[in-house]
Write an enzyme that holds these catalytic residues in place. Structure first.
Site, PDB file in Angstrom:
ATOM      1  N   ASP A  21       1.983   1.764  -1.075  1.00 53.28           N
ATOM      2  CA  ASP A  21       1.325   1.805   0.231  1.00 53.28           C
ATOM      3  C   ASP A  21      -0.110   1.281   0.115  1.00 53.28           C
ATOM      4  O   ASP A  21      -0.829   1.599  -0.831  1.00 53.28           O
ATOM      5  CB  ASP A  21       1.322   3.255   0.734  1.00 53.28           C
ATOM      6  CG  ASP A  21       0.840   3.385   2.150  1.00 53.28           C
ATOM      7  OD1 ASP A  21       1.452   2.782   3.044  1.00 53.28           O
ATOM      8  OD2 ASP A  21      -0.162   4.104   2.364  1.00 53.28           O
ATOM      9  N   GLU A  56       7.948   0.039 -20.082  1.00 54.70           N
ATOM     10  CA  GLU A  56       8.399   0.992 -21.096  1.00 54.70           C
ATOM     11  C   GLU A  56       9.814   1.498 -20.814  1.00 54.70           C
ATOM     12  O   GLU A  56      10.453   2.096 -21.681  1.00 54.70           O
ATOM     13  CB  GLU A  56       7.450   2.196 -21.147  1.00 54.70           C
ATOM     14  CG  GLU A  56       6.004   1.844 -21.535  1.00 54.70           C
ATOM     15  CD  GLU A  56       5.075   3.033 -21.330  1.00 54.70           C
ATOM     16  OE1 GLU A  56       5.588   4.146 -21.066  1.00 54.70           O
ATOM     17  OE2 GLU A  56       3.851   2.848 -21.407  1.00 54.70           O
TER      18      GLU A  56
END
Length: 582
Positions: A227, A296
């Site tokens: 956002d 990751e």
């Protein structure tokens, strides 16, 4: 554009005349060509009967999304929140608001989506927190000069006694962007006063949100929609701004300081937020660090930018290879129903995104804008209101739906990723006659009622035509009233019905998948290169022809795969898009 009665042309090959984007069959990440469906939780489906949608309600309707054929679901905020801005005021980023259910409910919904082959993206709101967040409550208690206040944008006021705001910035929701607390300091809020902006120069803020990312990634979410991705870093010194930021679909208008968002050739429509509070270079290091966090994890997790930025070459900086993966194309969303303008924004979009190796991410509607089935039927072409009052000129519902279907088929025929807003697959219009007394959008109140606000596009969905509340929940309650017209748009009266908007979308998504249109290329079609009201291109052997004018145009003598409306004696009628075998 044909000016005489069209005749059926002699079948002929559809010749291309200008390659805009080159496709690829190489291995690719899922998000590069995904169709992603936005769920606005409070308005999608209600599982417990309180009139407000919730996570169990979403789970109960996952088969609708599977049947539709979307690849992923994006959920607007469901976190703990006072709900001053429908959940975009977050008090706890690691928990589900009881209004929507529990973390266990979320886990069940996530598993249900994954079991059906759909991925899940969740909203993240990093520009600001709720004023009820533990950090902000700590900052209020700690007082001026405290470490707790350094996480937010607290400042002393101007003037001899500090009674004037630190600068002249205005809130996107209307009114001043500063609120004074009891001890005399002021805090910045680009949105509602209940949404204080964080200071993203503070290392603790950066560390906290990396931990929030990992919390949801560990649960198995497939990505995040960010956002206000262009607003987290402000210009050094917080200088005054002599322009005016408007809430109207992210647009900016100017007072006494001219702003050049870019030329139309760059795809600019005026939809970019301007000023020292937006699109600062410092945001990019944040997204590089987030990119490293997502890397990751396996599964090609993705970051999606809500960034009202123009020109498109500037927006493309958010999706460079080591930053975000997608950025909503608001220039496309805000382009008028005009063939030349659409061709410009399409070409500029591919040019900018291809430069950085990113997909173009198409969108026509969301929870912040007037639904395109209504927007395209308004009396004034190209107008972009922030909501529609009952006293405003009303849209032509049939015209709006016809154009919306054509626009959607045009969008879904283009390479890249596409976002659908809940209900658009039903052809839902905006609720344009909401009584003012039921409105809840803070933008309506902070503008003193001058703007209708976003409630009209957030009305609960109709699932069953003959049920109370059109089947939104078990009791018939709905947190906003539904218009009577929703009866004919209900999902259950569209399933399996030839020509219904739901079946059009379902067929388009199926054809898009089988033909590989999402990872194809785009080349303008020579036959319509001089037609002022036609957008026509070929993508992986499928020709997409959209007639935006008022006069029918000849239909090539090739196999019709799909049409947004009925074809007329060998012609493509006004406001109609067809997919053809090229």
């Amino acid at each position: 554009m044909a000016t005489t009665e069209p005749t059926t042309p002699t079948p002929a090959p559809l010749a291309a005349d200008g390659t805009v984007h080159v496709g690829s069959d190489a291995a690719r990440e899922w998000w590069r060509d995904a169709v992603i469906y936005q769920v606005y939780p409070r308005s999608f489906a209600d599982g417990d009967g309180d009139g407000i949608g919730d996570i169990p309600g979403i789970t109960s309707r996952l088969d609708h999304l599977k049947t539709l054929g979307v690849d992923a679901v994006w959920l607007s905020p469901f976190y703990r929140s006072p709900q001053k801005d429908a959940g975009y005021d977050v008090a706890d980023y690691r928990d589900v608001d009881p209004l929507f259910g529990t973390l266990a409910d979320f886990d069940a919904m996530l598993a249900g989506a994954h079991d059906r082959g759909m991925r899940v993206i969740v909203d993240l709101v990093p520009n600001h927190t709720s004023d009820q967040h533990a950090w902000f409550q700590e900052a209020l208690a700690a007082g001026p000069g405290s470490a707790a206040r350094e996480r937010y944008m607290f400042r002393d006021g101007r003037g001899p006694d500090g009674t004037e705001p630190p600068n002249n910035w205005q809130s996107i929701f209307g009114g001043a962007a500063w609120t004074r607390v009891d001890d005399g300091q002021w805090y910045l809020h680009l949105f509602d006063a209940s949404q204080p902006d964080l200071d993203w120069n503070h290392p603790e803020v950066r560390a906290e949100f990396e931990d929030v990312l990992r919390f949801w990634l560990d649960k198995g979410v497939d990505g995040f929609r960010i956002d206000v991705a262009h607003g987290m870093v402000k210009a050094d010194g917080l200088p005054d701004w002599h322009g005016h930021v408007s809430m109207v679909e992210g647009s900016a208008t100017e007072d006494d300081q001219p702003v050049d968002p870019g030329a139309p050739e760059d795809g600019s429509t005026g939809a970019g937020n301007q000023g020292p509070m937006f699109d600062q270079d410092g945001v990019h290091e944040i997204y590089r660090s987030w990119h490293r966090v997502l890397a990751e994890y396996d599964g090609d997790r993705c970051l999606v930018a809500e960034a009202w930025v123009e020109p498109l070459s500037r927006l493309a900086r958010y999706v460079r290879p080591d930053e975000m993966h997608q950025a909503f194309n608001f220039s496309f969303l805000t382009t008028a129903w005009d063939a030349a303008a659409l061709r410009r924004v399409i070409a500029a979009s591919y040019r900018a995104n291809d430069e950085v190796g990113a997909p173009t991410t198409w969108v026509l509607s969301n929870h912040d804008v007037v639904r395109h089935a209504t927007r395209l039927g308004l009396p004034e072409v190209g107008v972009r209101p922030n909501g529609v009052f009952a006293t405003d000129p009303q849209p032509d519902e049939a015209l709006g739906l016809r154009r919306a279907r054509a626009a959607s088929l045009l969008m879904l025929g283009m390479p890249g990723s596409a976002y659908l807003y809940q209900g658009e697959e039903l052809g839902l219009p905006e609720h344009t006659t909401l009584p003012n007394e039921v409105r809840q959008d803070p933008g309506h109140f902070r503008t003193g009622g001058a703007e209708a606000g976003r409630d009209g596009c957030r009305v609960p969905l109709p699932w069953e035509a003959d049920a109370p509340g059109y089947g939104f929940g078990p009791t018939g309650k709905t947190w906003l009233p539904q218009p009577e017209s929703y009866e004919r748009y209900a999902a259950d009266v569209q399933y399996g019905v030839a020509g219904s908007t739901f079946e059009l979308y379902r067929a388009a998504l199926a054809t898009r998948s089988t033909e590989g249109l999402g990872h194809g290329g785009l080349t303008w079609l020579e036959a319509w290169s001089d037609a002022p009201d036609v957008v026509a291109f070929v993508n992986r052997g499928v020709a997409v022809v959209a007639n935006l004018g008022s006069t029918p145009v000849p239909l090539p003598g090739t196999e019709v795969l799909l049409a947004s409306g009925d074809l007329d004696d060998g012609a493509i009628p006004a406001d109609t898009t067809v997919w053809l075998r090229a």
